[in-house]
Every structure is written in structure tokens, then in C-alpha cells.
Design an enzyme around this catalytic site. Structure first.
Site, PDB file in Angstrom:
ATOM      1  N   SER A   3      49.068  88.340  66.862  1.00 25.63           N
ATOM      2  CA  SER A   3      49.402  86.936  67.108  1.00 25.63           C
ATOM      3  C   SER A   3      48.645  86.326  68.285  1.00 25.63           C
ATOM      4  CB  SER A   3      50.910  86.788  67.332  1.00 25.63           C
ATOM      5  OG  SER A   3      51.363  87.694  68.322  1.00 25.63           O
ATOM      6  N   LYS A  25      49.732  79.848  68.266  1.00 21.88           N
ATOM      7  CA  LYS A  25      50.554  78.664  68.552  1.00 21.88           C
ATOM      8  C   LYS A  25      49.859  77.331  68.267  1.00 21.88           C
ATOM      9  CE  LYS A  25      54.286  80.415  71.112  1.00 21.88           C
ATOM     10  NZ  LYS A  25      53.929  81.777  71.581  1.00 21.88           N
ATOM     11  N   GLU A  36      58.549  72.570  75.539  1.00 18.04           N
ATOM     12  CA  GLU A  36      59.070  73.595  76.441  1.00 18.04           C
ATOM     13  C   GLU A  36      58.084  74.758  76.407  1.00 18.04           C
ATOM     14  OE1 GLU A  36      59.793  73.496  73.276  1.00 18.04           O
ATOM     15  OE2 GLU A  36      59.388  75.593  72.781  1.00 18.04           O
TER      16      GLU A  36
END
Ligand SMILES: *Cc1c(COP(=O)(O)O)cnc(C)c1O
Length: 415
Positions: A399, A110, A132
Site C-alpha cells: 500500500s 491514498k 483529518e
């Protein structure tokens, strides 16, 4: 004769263009019939401003150099492409490589996107950031880059998620962010996105909204994809260097779809490379018990974009369920909807229990604890690798790391 040769070449050109999906959406963000800009009128001007500034940044060598420097020295890129030798041998089929996004700063892919958008916010002169978060991973990545750039940070998070993911709430607060509980509806990710959109509509003069996946109105799906493309660009170079050839299969989990599109995109024109996205199958494909949008989803609009989503016959968004909070969302990124329709990428799902088994297996055979999200991709590889020839090469995107999931996974594995 000349004319017909010309026609033939023109037709061939069109055909080749059709075969290779366009790398950019059209000017209003459509990937085929998906995507677009479904937002209130007040957001149109700021979104167009964001698109323009992004285009300028993309062509600016100085922006790219600063981003590359931060990705390497602050985030830890390039991440290794690791041959999972023991796991491959155990499965007795294809040779499996892990793309190690779990080794990045803050523990997941991310931050690739968060850092790119923070640089963009600074270019736009916006000193306040909102975001968010569901499980808290995107909130932590955003709070981290805001600390790094001295930006004011507010993160919207469902009250239920705040209780489930208390350690990430504490991390965000330590990093200097304000975490705002959202109590509407299910009090999870979807409501947090709505609250962030509401804030942005009122504050867009001073505020940039860092969306956490390849979702939302144009230009976000394209921009978030571009910031994550580094995953696939690196993996392509690494596999060519380590193996002298391209992989036969790429696998990634798909929540909104950012880690998957980041890996897949630089391989889209390599027609011999198959790609599979793995959604959250939850307890199995019965209404409200999963988050696999390609398994019986409907075409609709949610939070700025037109795509496949889980809804009832009245168009009300369904409840969703997954063991992994990062995959638990009712809509899939619009570019995935397009790639599925083109037949370029295949989509399947892994259930909660398959993901938990994979979580344990990868930990024990390779000493790598995957995030529960990534464990969905690992579960699919565990299913197919034994059936593939040993010459085949699979790259699976790891990930994120599983530290955040320890309590939940251990509790579930005991039951
Ligand atoms: C958020 C998250 C995901 C899901 O998001 P995508 O946008 O689909 O990549 C997957 N894995 C990890 C580790 C995450 O934190």
C-alpha cells in the site's frame, strides 16, 4: 412442472445473489447490518447532496476520463504487478506478486481517493477542503491534490502525531495547507476526525470533507472504495496477462480498510480467490495494546458508521496501539465487517515485531522498503507462503513505501 422449474430458477438466482455480495450498499449505506448514516441532523442534507452528485459523476464519461487521465499522468497509474522472485524462492512455496501502490505519487495508495474526491468537490462548487490525518499520509495526499486544483486546504492532526510525524507536517505546509493541531483526548487520529466533523458541521455550505479511508457515514465508505477499486481492476488484468489465471490468495493490511477493499472488491465474485485482511496486532491481543477490531471487538457506532470497534463494557472507545500510525484506529470500515460476517474475507493480525521483521526482510531481499502498514500484510505472507504449493499465486498489496518510517523502524530494530 413449468412452475416448479421457475421456482427452482428463482431459488437458484437468490442463492447466487447471496453468494456474490452486493457491490453497492442500500440507499442509506447499509452493508448488511453495518454502515449507515449516524450523523447530526445538519449533515443529512449535505450528505444526500454528496450522494446524488457522486451518482451523477459516476455515470458521467467526462468525469471518468478526467479522473483516469490524472491517475495515469499525475499519480503514475497503472502501478506494476511485480513478481517478487527472490523473496518467493527464499520462502520456497507460493509465487508472490507485489501490487506496487508504493510507487504512486506521494508514496501510497491514498492519492487514488484524494484526487477523486477533489474532482467531486469541484463539481459541487466547494472551494474549501478539510481532512483529518494520523501519520500524515492522507494529509499529504489531500494537500497535494488541493495544490493541483487551487483549493483551500485545512488538515486536522493530533498534536502527538504532529510531533511524531514532523516531516509530513512540513510537506503539507510546503504544499500550502494549514495544519491545525488537535489537543483533545489522546491527541491522535480519532480526535482529529472529531475536530474535522465539527468544522464540517459548521462550514458545509462552502466545504468538502475528504475522508481518508473507507469509513464514516454513507456515502463515504462506498465512494472511497470505488476510488480505490482501480487497484484490484488493474491487478486482475495484470495477473491474467502475466500468468493466464487468477491468484489463489489476496492479502492486504486493514486500517480503515481502503487499500484492502480496493484490491479485494473486483475479485469478490471469483469464488476460488481467497482473501485475507491483516489488522494491527500491536504488542499482542490484550486490551488497549492492539488495533485488531476483529479480535474481540464490539458492535458499535463511531464517527458516523456502525461497525466492529474496540471499546470497554461501558461502550467507551478503547485506547489502541500499533507500531504503524496508519493502522492505529479503533473502528474498521463497515464493508469489511459485512464481508467478514458473510465469510467471504478472512481477517487476521500481525504484531509489531512481525511487521518490523517483514519490513527488514523485504528491504534486504527485494530492495523494496515497505510502509510499516504494508509490512503487516508482508508478515502474513511470510508466514503462509512457505506452507502453500508452488503453483499457488499470492498477490499482496504494497500500500505504501517506507521512507516515512525510517527513523522509527531503525530505532526499534536496534533495540
Ligand atoms: C493509511 C495507510 C494504510 C491504512 O489505511 P487503509 O484505509 O486501511 O488502507 C495502509 N497503508 C498505508 C501505506 C497507508 O498510508
Amino acid at each position: 412442472m413449468l412452475v416448479s422449474a421457475f421456482d427452482f430458477l428463482a431459488a437458484l438466482g437468490t442463492l447466487m445473489q447471496m453468494k456474490a455480495p452486493p457491490s453497492a450498499p442500500d440507499s442509506t449505506g447499509h452493508f448488511g447490518r453495518f454502515g449507515g448514516m449516524f450523523v447530526p441532523e445538519t449533515l443529512m442534507a449535505p450528505l444526500n447532496e454528496l450522494s446524488d452528485e457522486y451518482e451523477r459523476a459516476r455515470g458521467d464519461g467526462e468525469f471518468q476520463r478526467e479522473l483516469d487521465g490524472l491517475l495515469s499522468d499525475y499519480c503514475g497509474r497503472p502501478t506494476p504487478l511485480y513478481h517478487a522472485e527472490r523473496w518467493s524462492k527464499l520462502m520456497g512455496g507460493a509465487k508472490v506478486y507485489l501490487k506496487r501502490e508504493d510507487l504512486l505519487h506521494t508514496g501510497a495508495h491514498k492519492i487514488n481517493n484524494a484526487i477523486g474526491q477533489a474532482l467531486l468537490a469541484r463539481r459541487l462548487g466547494k472551494r474549501r477542503i478539510i481532512a483529518e490525518t494520523g501519520a500524515g499520509q492522507h494529509g499529504v495526499a489531500t494537500a497535494t491534490v488541493c495544490a493541483r486544483f487551487g483549493l483551500d486546504c485545512t488538515v486536522y492532526m493530533g498534536k502527538v502525531d504532529m510531533e511524531r510525524q514532523a516531516p509530513n507536517v512540513r510537506r503539507m505546509e510546503l504544499l500550502g495547507a494549514r495544519v491545525v493541531p488537535v489537543t483533545a483526548g489522546q491527541a491522535t487520529l480519532k480526535e482529529a476526525v472529531s475536530e474535522a466533523m465539527r468544522d464540517w458541521t459548521a462550514s458545509v455550505e462552502t466545504t468538502h470533507y475528504i475522508i481518508g479511508s473507507a469509513l464514516g457515514s454513507h456515502p463515504f465508505p462506498m465512494m472511497v472504495r470505488d476510488f480505490h477499486k482501480v487497484i484490484g481492476v488493474e491487478a486482475r488484468e495484470q495477473v491474467l496477462r502475466q500468468e493466464g489465471r487468477l491468484p489463489s490468495l489476496l492479502v492486504a493490511c486493514v486500517g480503515g480498510g481502503s487499500n484492502a477493499i480496493g484490491l479485494f472488491h473486483p475479485f469478490l465474485e471469483d469464488s476460488d480467490v481467497r482473501m485475507v485482511g491483516v489488522e494491527a496486532g500491536g504488542d499482542g491481543i490484550t486490551p488497549k495494546r492492539h488495533a485488531a477490531r476483529f479480535q474481540g471487538g464490539k458492535l458499535g457506532v463511531l464517527q458516523g458508521t456502525k461497525t466492529w470497534l474496540l471499546a470497554d463494557d461501558d461502550g467507551q472507545i478503547d485506547l489502541t496501539h500499533s507500531v504503524s500510525a496508519g493502522l492505529d484506529y479503533a473502528a474498521v470500515g463497515p464493508e469489511h465487517a459485512f464481508l467478514q460476517e458473510l465469510g467471504r474475507v478472512e481477517y487476521t493480525y500481525a504484531t509489531d515485531s512481525a511487521a518490523l521483521t517483514a519490513f527488514q526482510q523485504l528491504s534486504q531481499i527485494e530492495g523494496i522498503i515497505p510502509a510499516l502498514e504494508s509490512a503487516h500484510a508482508v508478515a502474513y505472507v511470510a508466514e503462509v507462503a512457505p506452507k502453500l504449493p508452488t503453483e499457488d499465486i499470492i498477490i499482496v498489496n504494497l500500500s505504501g513505501r517506507g521512507d516515512k518510517d525510517m527513523d522509527q523502524a531503525c530505532r526499534l530494530l536496534q533495540e
